[in-house]
Motif scaffolding. Structure first.
Motif, PDB file in Angstrom:
ATOM      1  N   GLN A 111       3.695   7.698   1.350  1.00  0.00           N
ATOM      2  CA  GLN A 111       3.085   6.395   1.649  1.00  0.00           C
ATOM      3  C   GLN A 111       1.568   6.476   1.496  1.00  0.00           C
ATOM      4  OE1 GLN A 111       4.283   4.355   5.338  1.00  0.00           O
ATOM      5  NE2 GLN A 111       2.161   3.760   5.678  1.00  0.00           N
ATOM      6  N   PHE A 112       1.012   5.432   0.877  1.00  0.00           N
ATOM      7  CA  PHE A 112      -0.423   5.203   0.879  1.00  0.00           C
ATOM      8  C   PHE A 112      -0.698   3.871   1.560  1.00  0.00           C
ATOM      9  CE2 PHE A 112      -0.609   8.173  -2.775  1.00  0.00           C
ATOM     10  CZ  PHE A 112      -1.682   8.954  -2.361  1.00  0.00           C
ATOM     11  N   THR A 113      -1.765   3.811   2.335  1.00  0.00           N
ATOM     12  CA  THR A 113      -2.220   2.567   2.942  1.00  0.00           C
ATOM     13  C   THR A 113      -3.658   2.331   2.507  1.00  0.00           C
ATOM     14  OG1 THR A 113      -0.787   2.876   4.872  1.00  0.00           O
ATOM     15  CG2 THR A 113      -2.593   1.302   5.083  1.00  0.00           C
ATOM     16  N   LEU A 114      -3.887   1.223   1.822  1.00  0.00           N
ATOM     17  CA  LEU A 114      -5.228   0.859   1.373  1.00  0.00           C
ATOM     18  C   LEU A 114      -5.661  -0.398   2.118  1.00  0.00           C
ATOM     19  CD1 LEU A 114      -4.961   1.291  -2.517  1.00  0.00           C
ATOM     20  CD2 LEU A 114      -5.335   3.024  -0.770  1.00  0.00           C
ATOM     21  N   LYS A 115      -6.889  -0.398   2.596  1.00  0.00           N
ATOM     22  CA  LYS A 115      -7.432  -1.558   3.299  1.00  0.00           C
ATOM     23  C   LYS A 115      -8.724  -1.982   2.616  1.00  0.00           C
ATOM     24  CE  LYS A 115      -8.321  -3.299   7.978  1.00  0.00           C
ATOM     25  NZ  LYS A 115      -8.321  -2.956   9.423  1.00  0.00           N
ATOM     26  N   THR A 116      -8.790  -3.249   2.213  1.00  0.00           N
ATOM     27  CA  THR A 116      -9.967  -3.761   1.524  1.00  0.00           C
ATOM     28  C   THR A 116     -11.010  -4.222   2.529  1.00  0.00           C
ATOM     29  OG1 THR A 116      -8.945  -5.954   1.378  1.00  0.00           O
ATOM     30  CG2 THR A 116      -8.604  -4.471  -0.472  1.00  0.00           C
ATOM     31  N   ASP A 117     -12.217  -4.482   2.005  1.00  0.00           N
ATOM     32  CA  ASP A 117     -13.312  -4.834   2.912  1.00  0.00           C
ATOM     33  C   ASP A 117     -13.149  -6.202   3.551  1.00  0.00           C
ATOM     34  OD1 ASP A 117     -13.686  -6.109   0.531  1.00  0.00           O
ATOM     35  OD2 ASP A 117     -15.588  -5.148   0.046  1.00  0.00           O
ATOM     36  N   ASP A 118     -12.177  -7.019   3.086  1.00  0.00           N
ATOM     37  CA  ASP A 118     -11.921  -8.306   3.751  1.00  0.00           C
ATOM     38  C   ASP A 118     -10.890  -8.182   4.866  1.00  0.00           C
ATOM     39  OD1 ASP A 118      -9.529  -8.038   2.427  1.00  0.00           O
ATOM     40  OD2 ASP A 118      -9.636  -9.949   1.354  1.00  0.00           O
ATOM     41  N   GLY A 119     -10.408  -6.930   5.122  1.00  0.00           N
ATOM     42  CA  GLY A 119      -9.478  -6.698   6.214  1.00  0.00           C
ATOM     43  C   GLY A 119      -8.009  -6.750   5.836  1.00  0.00           C
ATOM     44  N   THR A 120      -7.702  -6.971   4.557  1.00  0.00           N
ATOM     45  CA  THR A 120      -6.305  -7.008   4.115  1.00  0.00           C
ATOM     46  C   THR A 120      -5.781  -5.596   3.919  1.00  0.00           C
ATOM     47  OG1 THR A 120      -6.734  -9.102   2.974  1.00  0.00           O
ATOM     48  CG2 THR A 120      -4.705  -7.940   2.410  1.00  0.00           C
ATOM     49  N   THR A 121      -4.566  -5.349   4.429  1.00  0.00           N
ATOM     50  CA  THR A 121      -3.943  -4.033   4.324  1.00  0.00           C
ATOM     51  C   THR A 121      -2.805  -4.075   3.311  1.00  0.00           C
ATOM     52  OG1 THR A 121      -4.475  -3.502   6.630  1.00  0.00           O
ATOM     53  CG2 THR A 121      -2.715  -2.227   5.592  1.00  0.00           C
ATOM     54  N   TYR A 122      -2.757  -3.071   2.435  1.00  0.00           N
ATOM     55  CA  TYR A 122      -1.709  -2.947   1.419  1.00  0.00           C
ATOM     56  C   TYR A 122      -1.012  -1.605   1.625  1.00  0.00           C
ATOM     57  CZ  TYR A 122      -4.375  -6.685  -0.868  1.00  0.00           C
ATOM     58  OH  TYR A 122      -5.048  -7.865  -1.150  1.00  0.00           O
ATOM     59  N   ILE A 123       0.312  -1.657   1.782  1.00  0.00           N
ATOM     60  CA  ILE A 123       1.097  -0.441   1.995  1.00  0.00           C
ATOM     61  C   ILE A 123       1.942  -0.185   0.758  1.00  0.00           C
ATOM     62  CG2 ILE A 123       2.900   0.649   3.390  1.00  0.00           C
ATOM     63  CD1 ILE A 123       1.919  -1.030   5.753  1.00  0.00           C
ATOM     64  N   PHE A 124       1.872   1.043   0.243  1.00  0.00           N
ATOM     65  CA  PHE A 124       2.600   1.444  -0.963  1.00  0.00           C
ATOM     66  C   PHE A 124       3.582   2.549  -0.611  1.00  0.00           C
ATOM     67  CE2 PHE A 124      -1.446  -0.282  -2.178  1.00  0.00           C
ATOM     68  CZ  PHE A 124      -1.218  -1.004  -3.344  1.00  0.00           C
ATOM     69  N   GLY A 125       4.778   2.486  -1.213  1.00  0.00           N
ATOM     70  CA  GLY A 125       5.781   3.499  -0.931  1.00  0.00           C
ATOM     71  C   GLY A 125       6.469   3.234   0.391  1.00  0.00           C
ATOM     72  N   ARG A 126       6.464   4.233   1.265  1.00  0.00           N
ATOM     73  CA  ARG A 126       7.083   4.204   2.602  1.00  0.00           C
ATOM     74  C   ARG A 126       8.602   4.326   2.510  1.00  0.00           C
ATOM     75  NH1 ARG A 126       5.431  -0.662   6.367  1.00  0.00           N
ATOM     76  NH2 ARG A 126       6.675  -1.780   4.823  1.00  0.00           N
ATOM     77  N   ASP A 127       9.271   3.379   1.880  1.00  0.00           N
ATOM     78  CA  ASP A 127      10.712   3.471   1.685  1.00  0.00           C
ATOM     79  C   ASP A 127      10.990   4.258   0.414  1.00  0.00           C
ATOM     80  OD1 ASP A 127      13.535   2.372   2.408  1.00  0.00           O
ATOM     81  OD2 ASP A 127      13.313   1.954   0.272  1.00  0.00           O
ATOM     82  N   VAL A 128      12.007   5.117   0.434  1.00  0.00           N
ATOM     83  CA  VAL A 128      12.295   5.979  -0.715  1.00  0.00           C
ATOM     84  C   VAL A 128      12.583   5.155  -1.966  1.00  0.00           C
ATOM     85  CG1 VAL A 128      14.767   6.150  -0.225  1.00  0.00           C
ATOM     86  CG2 VAL A 128      13.617   8.010  -1.453  1.00  0.00           C
ATOM     87  N   ASN A 129      13.128   3.945  -1.815  1.00  0.00           N
ATOM     88  CA  ASN A 129      13.428   3.114  -2.978  1.00  0.00           C
ATOM     89  C   ASN A 129      12.175   2.534  -3.627  1.00  0.00           C
ATOM     90  OD1 ASN A 129      16.242   3.409  -2.866  1.00  0.00           O
ATOM     91  ND2 ASN A 129      16.414   1.801  -1.342  1.00  0.00           N
ATOM     92  N   ALA A 130      11.037   2.607  -2.942  1.00  0.00           N
ATOM     93  CA  ALA A 130       9.784   2.087  -3.482  1.00  0.00           C
ATOM     94  C   ALA A 130       8.937   3.186  -4.113  1.00  0.00           C
ATOM     95  CB  ALA A 130       8.994   1.387  -2.385  1.00  0.00           C
ATOM     96  N   ILE A 131       9.486   4.389  -4.261  1.00  0.00           N
ATOM     97  CA  ILE A 131       8.749   5.524  -4.806  1.00  0.00           C
ATOM     98  C   ILE A 131       9.444   6.010  -6.071  1.00  0.00           C
ATOM     99  CG2 ILE A 131       7.842   7.829  -4.352  1.00  0.00           C
ATOM    100  CD1 ILE A 131       8.136   7.214  -1.360  1.00  0.00           C
ATOM    101  N   GLU A 132       8.651   6.271  -7.094  1.00  0.00           N
ATOM    102  CA  GLU A 132       9.190   6.869  -8.314  1.00  0.00           C
ATOM    103  C   GLU A 132       9.040   8.382  -8.206  1.00  0.00           C
ATOM    104  OE1 GLU A 132       7.630   7.269 -12.821  1.00  0.00           O
ATOM    105  OE2 GLU A 132       8.135   5.214 -12.227  1.00  0.00           O
TER     106      GLU A 132
END
Length: 327
Positions: A111-132
């Protein structure tokens, strides 16, 4: 989407039985040594230790760029949009089987979690089906998963799909995926120090991998809006791997230890429809039809749209015609 450009070994790679830990994630600080450019230090760095950070490229919501972990343990980010990002990751166990169905595991970034300077959080991966994942083949002469790890490296997480967006106000958008499996052939050359068997070069060396491919199935928002994507197996010309047409049995046998049914390996899919809905029901459906032939690539034939007010009757249709001449 976040993808990995591996430099050396993947950052979380742990040499089997190595102590202390030799992964870059654990020993990033070693690159900050004051004598890093001296012969004494170069001799200290063994071939089993990774000193090259991977670069992770991202692209989402109109933002693109890359980041890597520097020797201070901080994520260095570059983006042509000039955005400020904070980066966090989760490392978890990745589990798989060897040829004798013995259970083995290694660790990887899930899992990666990216947070932009406007406060929005984006989560990548986490579930095995969302990972290559890229899964190495089990070749002749490699008896089990431990030997496989030593010779070819572990199953590697190489891409992470967007799984969730969290707005500064607390609203959520969630993305759901399903996994399919495809083959990948890689050809490369390298020159390195001789190993215990005296080998020191590989010229046009070929190897193959089984890749787990995430397919987006649904997007859901807190307000009841959703978008669903439906796929089905396609009948089309398949690619050739290792001069073995039609995904020959040898390709499947090299991946038997993962316990994946043969029917699921190398299956091609097509997108059948996209359905946009609200909490009150259907808003619009988009249906895609194809020209399917096992002797040629898949071609889009028609696109039909249906709105909630017209029931099943298409409101729009687009058709595609192709030049029959083959290139």
């Amino acid at each position: 989407l976040i993808t990995r450009n591996t430099n050396g070994k993947n950052d979380e790679y742990q040499t089997p039985s190595a102590n202390p830990n030799t992964s870059y994630l654990e020993k990033y600080w070693a690159n900050g040594a004051s004598d890093w450019n001296q012969n004494s230090y170069m001799q200290y760095v063994t071939a089993s230790e990774d000193r090259a950070p991977d670069e992770f490229a991202f692209s989402f919501n109109g933002i693109s760029g890359s980041f890597y972990l520097n020797y201070d343990g901080k994520w260095a980010v570059k983006s042509k949009e000039g955005v400020t990002l904070t980066v966090a990751y989760v490392k978890s166990s990745l589990n798989y089987y060897d040829s004798n169905n013995n259970y083995f595991s290694t660790t990887g970034i899930t899992q990666f979690t990216l947070k932009t300077d406007d406060g929005t959080t984006y989560i990548f991966g986490r579930d095995v089906n969302a990972i290559e994942f890229s899964l190495p083949a089990l070749y002749d002469g490699v008896a089990d998963a431990e030997a496989l790890l030593f010779h070819y490296g572990p199953a590697e997480a190489c891409a992470w799909q967007l799984s969730e967006i969290i707005a500064p106000t607390g609203q959520h958008v969630n993305f759901t995926y399903a996994t399919a499996y495809s083959f990948k052939q890689v050809t490369y050359s390298q020159v390195l120090f001789p190993d215990s068997e005296g080998h020191n070069r590989y010229l046009n060396y070929q190897t193959k991998f089984l890749t787990t491919t995430p397919y987006l199935t649904k997007i859901e928002a807190d307000n009841g809006m959703s978008c669903a994507f439906a796929k089905s197996p396609s009948n089309e010309l398949k690619y050739t791997f290792f001069n073995e047409p039609d995904l020959a049995f040898a390709n499947y046998a090299d991946f038997n230890r993962y316990g994946i049914p043969r029917a699921n390996m190398g299956q091609y899919y097509k997108l059948d429809n996209i359905v946009l809905s609200s909490k009150n029901g259907l808003i619009k459906a988009i249906v895609l039809k194809y020209i399917e032939n096992s002797n040629e690539r898949l071609k889009l034939k028609t696109v039909q749209t249906t709105s909630w007010s017209t029931s099943d009757a298409p409101t729009e249709q687009y058709s595609f015609e192709y030049n029959p001449s083959l290139l």
